[in-house]
Design an enzyme around this catalytic site. Structure first.
Site, mmCIF file in Angstrom:
data_model
loop_
_atom_site.group_PDB
_atom_site.id
_atom_site.type_symbol
_atom_site.label_atom_id
_atom_site.label_comp_id
_atom_site.label_asym_id
_atom_site.label_seq_id
_atom_site.Cartn_x
_atom_site.Cartn_y
_atom_site.Cartn_z
ATOM 1 N N LEU A 45 47.757 38.535 37.296
ATOM 2 C CA LEU A 45 47.522 37.330 37.332
ATOM 3 C C LEU A 45 48.293 36.025 38.114
ATOM 4 C CD1 LEU A 45 43.825 36.728 37.700
ATOM 5 C CD2 LEU A 45 44.942 38.201 38.963
ATOM 6 N N HIS A 46 49.978 36.467 37.432
ATOM 7 C CA HIS A 46 51.014 36.026 37.668
ATOM 8 C C HIS A 46 51.725 35.917 38.381
ATOM 9 C CE1 HIS A 46 50.566 35.974 33.207
ATOM 10 N NE2 HIS A 46 49.492 35.055 33.557
ATOM 11 N N THR A 47 51.537 35.962 39.191
ATOM 12 C CA THR A 47 51.805 36.747 40.732
ATOM 13 C C THR A 47 53.279 35.454 40.780
ATOM 14 O OG1 THR A 47 50.549 36.951 41.907
ATOM 15 C CG2 THR A 47 52.241 37.193 43.123
#
Ligand SMILES: Cc1cc2nc3c(=O)[nH]c(=O)nc-3n(C[C@H](O)[C@H](O)[C@H](O)COP(=O)(O)OP(=O)(O)OC[C@H]3O[C@@H](n4cnc5c(N)ncnc54)[C@H](O)[C@@H]3O)c2cc1C
Length: 481
Positions: free
Chosen positions: A416-418
């Protein structure tokens, strides 16, 4: 009419709004999710401030659950925060700096090592190391470290016993490979989101409009005029001299595309009139693919403190011994075994964010393409071996469920580190979406300050870098005025 509209009251949006307000501008934050009065932080819901839990379960009112294809036919819910404070209000509170070498590929006019260090320093008050040159002692974000959970303690000891260097301070410029305590934006057990850190002190200077989703940017020629969107009362239109995009690395490119800014072919395919052909919008999507190793614990769970208290860095791999099973950390999940995360922090994988229709409220199509290169698969396989060895040595597990290699059917998740979905670059870079001051190419008065603008991905959790970069960009924009 206001001076500045900030689209999205997430991590970067709060920094931008606060900084413009301090400079004397009238500022409106338009946030898709629920909002809370920043001046009275005591009244914020405890499920947002409790740093022991991440309120991102299926029933959470604070999330934007977007489906993303990871690899092969596999899809995951790529959750983003949708609440004042954004993803940083619901995240794991891991607030780590990226190694300075990561910035060597960013445009040096703004991001040379000295400037980056100065800006990392100015955003934080490090309660453990604030007295040192390479730390801050007066910034809005408190940074603390605490290893309180038995899982974290046992993993740390096993990692050191296996020969990994013990790192006192993962945020030190010399940190490198090793194992150590996770720096967190947590104070006395409270997750301090950027809404609390940045907006509370200027709450009376900012207007916040919650549960309002921006649909499109409005233009007069090439000058941005404002935005249109919808809220509980219907459609709204707001005008401003300047619009700052901070809707996060998924929704910012989506908004650009729905406003006619992006690859012309993509826009024409779904019937969106082309305003500005920028082929880089939604291209080069980066994250840190992660695979989890489940294990049967020897002891009953004891999850004191934050979800992640220790990490091990070894080359491209980050190993994350989560302090408890995800169903204990994320309210609303079904019971499951505890797990160790193995994340690839420098993958080749780059994905895309695309529009599927001309309806601005439709979800974008997100593709990650994890594990498509031999190098990416090999790195993760080595990480699995490393994590399994330390897990065995730690005595935490009576049985370990080791994933069998990395292939097209392996359930790879993201971190979830886009980032990097509307990236910054020089004028001669055809895929650059924003210029060196964060302005969208070909659009006057419009800038991007969130994780979308990362010129290249960073090899650590991005939150501290998002905050540092937003502060740097807005300071540069104000001083160039
Ligand atoms: C569950 C989770 C855990 C994570 N854990 C960590 C961690 O421990 N450490 C770490 O370093 N990183 C972590 N990250 C990543 C980190 O939190 C993000 O990189 C960072 O918060 C992104 O900041 P941003 O400002 O780019 O976007 P966000 O903080 O996501 O802000 C975007 C905001 O824009 C709003 N918005 C979107 N579209 C619209 C629209 N059309 N109109 C109005 N408003 C809109 C959203 O509601 C949101 O509030 C995590 C992320 C998630 C989701």
């Amino acid at each position: 009419m206001v001076d500045v509209i900030v689209i999205g009251g997430g991590s970067a949006g709060c920094v931008a709004a606060s900084t413009y307000a301090r400079a004397g501008a009238s500022v409106l934050i338009i946030e898709a999710g629920p909002t809370f009065a920043p001046s009275t932080t005591e009244s914020w819901p405890t499920d947002l401030t409790n740093a022991r839990r991440m309120p991102i379960g299926p029933e959470s009112p604070y999330i934007d659950p977007i489906s993303a294809r990871t690899t092969g036919d596999q899809h995951v819910v790529a959750t983003r925060g949708r609440v004042l404070g954004g993803s940083g209000a619901v995240n794991g509170a891991y607030f780590v700096r990226a190694p300075l070498s990561d910035f060597d590929t960013w445009p040096q006019d703004l991001w040379n090592r000295d400037t980056v260090t100065r800006y990392y320093n100015c955003i934080e008050t490090d309660h453990d190391f604030g007295r040192l040159d390479h730390h801050g002692s007066t910034g809005p974000v408190p940074v603390t470290r605490a290893i309180t959970a038995p899982v974290a303690q046992a993993f740390l000891q096993a990692g050191i016993a296996s020969g990994h260097r013990h790192l006192d301070d993962l945020n030190a410029p010399t940190a490198g490979d090793g194992i150590g305590a996770v720096p967190s934006n947590v104070r006395h057990g409270r997750r301090i989101s950027m809404a609390e850190a940045y907006l509370s002190p200027v709450a009376d200077k900012i207007t916040i409009r919650g549960r309002s989703q921006v649909a499109r940017l409005l233009f007069d020629g090439d000058t941005v005029l404002g935005v249109t969107g919808r809220d509980d009362d219907g459609t709204f239109v707001v005008h401003a001299d300047r619009v700052v995009l901070a809707a996060g690395a998924v929704r910012t490119p989506n908004l650009l595309l729905h406003s006619g800014i992006g690859p012309a072919g993509t826009l024409r395919r779904v019937g969106i009139p082309v305003r500005q052909h920028l082929p880089g919008v939604g291209v080069g999507v980066a994250d840190h693919p992660e695979i989890t190793i489940d294990y049967q614990p020897r002891r009953a769970p004891d999850d004191r403190g934050t979800p992640l208290q220790v990490v091990l860095h070894s080359g491209p791999i980050e190993i994350r011994p989560y302090t408890a099973s995800f169903d204990r950390l994320i309210p609303g999940l079904s019971p499951m075994l505890p797990a160790i995360g193995v994340a690839h922090m420098t993958p080749d994988a780059r994905g895309t964010i695309d529009v599927v229709s001309d309806d601005p409220f439709s979800a974008p199509n997100v593709e990650h393409r994890y594990g498509e290169t031999e190098e990416d698969r090999t790195a993760l396989s080595r990480g699995i071996d490393l994590a399994t060895d330390i897990l065995r040595a730690s005595g935490l597990a009576s049985d370990i469920h080791v994933p069998a290699g990395i292939g097209a059917t392996t359930p790879l998740g993201g971190s979830l580190h886009t980032m990097g979905t509307a990236r910054m670059g020089f004028d001669d870079d055809p895929l650059a979406v924003v210029d060196l001051t964060g302005r969208v190419r070909g659009a006057r008065g419009l800038s991007v300050v969130d994780a979308s603008m990362f010129p290249a991905p960073v090899s650590r959790g991005p939150h501290a870098t998002v905050v540092m970069a937003a502060q740097r960009l807005v300071d540069a924009a104000i001083s160039s005025h």
